[in-house]
Design a protein around this motif. Structure first.
Motif, PDB file in Angstrom:
ATOM      1  N   LYS A  21      17.456   3.329   0.013  1.00  0.00           N
ATOM      2  CA  LYS A  21      17.027   3.463   1.403  1.00  0.00           C
ATOM      3  C   LYS A  21      15.771   2.636   1.614  1.00  0.00           C
ATOM      4  O   LYS A  21      14.891   2.597   0.753  1.00  0.00           O
ATOM      5  N   PRO A  22      15.671   1.987   2.781  1.00  0.00           N
ATOM      6  CA  PRO A  22      14.478   1.184   3.056  1.00  0.00           C
ATOM      7  C   PRO A  22      13.299   2.057   3.475  1.00  0.00           C
ATOM      8  O   PRO A  22      13.475   3.087   4.128  1.00  0.00           O
ATOM      9  N   TYR A  23      12.114   1.632   3.082  1.00  0.00           N
ATOM     10  CA  TYR A  23      10.872   2.267   3.498  1.00  0.00           C
ATOM     11  C   TYR A  23       9.946   1.166   3.979  1.00  0.00           C
ATOM     12  O   TYR A  23       9.760   0.163   3.284  1.00  0.00           O
ATOM     13  N   ALA A  24       9.381   1.352   5.159  1.00  0.00           N
ATOM     14  CA  ALA A  24       8.523   0.333   5.759  1.00  0.00           C
ATOM     15  C   ALA A  24       7.148   0.918   6.048  1.00  0.00           C
ATOM     16  O   ALA A  24       7.019   2.093   6.382  1.00  0.00           O
ATOM     17  N   ARG A  25       6.151   0.053   5.909  1.00  0.00           N
ATOM     18  CA  ARG A  25       4.790   0.451   6.237  1.00  0.00           C
ATOM     19  C   ARG A  25       3.989  -0.782   6.628  1.00  0.00           C
ATOM     20  O   ARG A  25       4.291  -1.895   6.199  1.00  0.00           O
ATOM     21  N   TYR A  26       2.982  -0.543   7.485  1.00  0.00           N
ATOM     22  CA  TYR A  26       2.085  -1.630   7.866  1.00  0.00           C
ATOM     23  C   TYR A  26       1.133  -1.910   6.715  1.00  0.00           C
ATOM     24  O   TYR A  26       0.634  -0.993   6.064  1.00  0.00           O
TER      25      TYR A  26
END
Length: 141
Positions: free
Chosen positions: A29-34
């Motif tokens: 699963k993708p996880y995104a963060r700034y």
């Protein structure tokens, strides 16, 4: 658009936009963060703590995706997509070379024992959303 023009525009966007989105993978699963991004010849570096989930994710799967540049102005607002492999870098010379004072907000100086940089070596870079232009891929060879 010629490759030299594509590269120049990508470099301008990457240099101007230090805040972007880093996506990694955990359990398929993708996880995104700034994140804050610095670059050297289109290799991206982002500071982080070695005690974060993203470090664990990258140790298991080094594939990452980065978005830089979209300003929210709508159609024609260019941005850059970078797909690559991330590695964990904690060598003191790299930290010294990349340190910027703004990092004091997150770290206790250059000698913070948890400070590392993620180094992202691009495998593909695309210039996106140029006014009426299709996506432009940069030849990295």
């Amino acid at each position: 658009m010629e490759q030299q023009q594509v590269k120049k525009r990508i470099e301008e966007i990457v240099d101007k936009n230090v805040i972007g989105i880093l996506s990694s993978v955990e359990n398929n699963k993708p996880y995104a963060r700034y994140m804050t991004f610095l670059n050297e010849d289109l290799t991206l570096y982002t500071p982080t703590s070695k005690e974060t989930y993203k470090v664990e994710e990258i140790e298991k799967n080094a594939n990452v995706h980065v978005l830089l540049g979209y300003q929210g102005e709508g159609f024609g607002d260019e941005y850059v997509e970078v797909s690559g492999k991330a590695s964990i870098r904690d060598d003191k010379q790299l930290i010294e070379d990349l340190w910027i004072d703004d990092l004091d907000n997150w770290f206790e100086g250059k000698d913070d024992p948890n400070l590392i940089f993620l180094e992202i070596k691009p495998e593909s870079i695309r210039l996106m959303n140029g006014r009426g232009e299709p996506p432009q891929s940069l030849d990295l060879k």
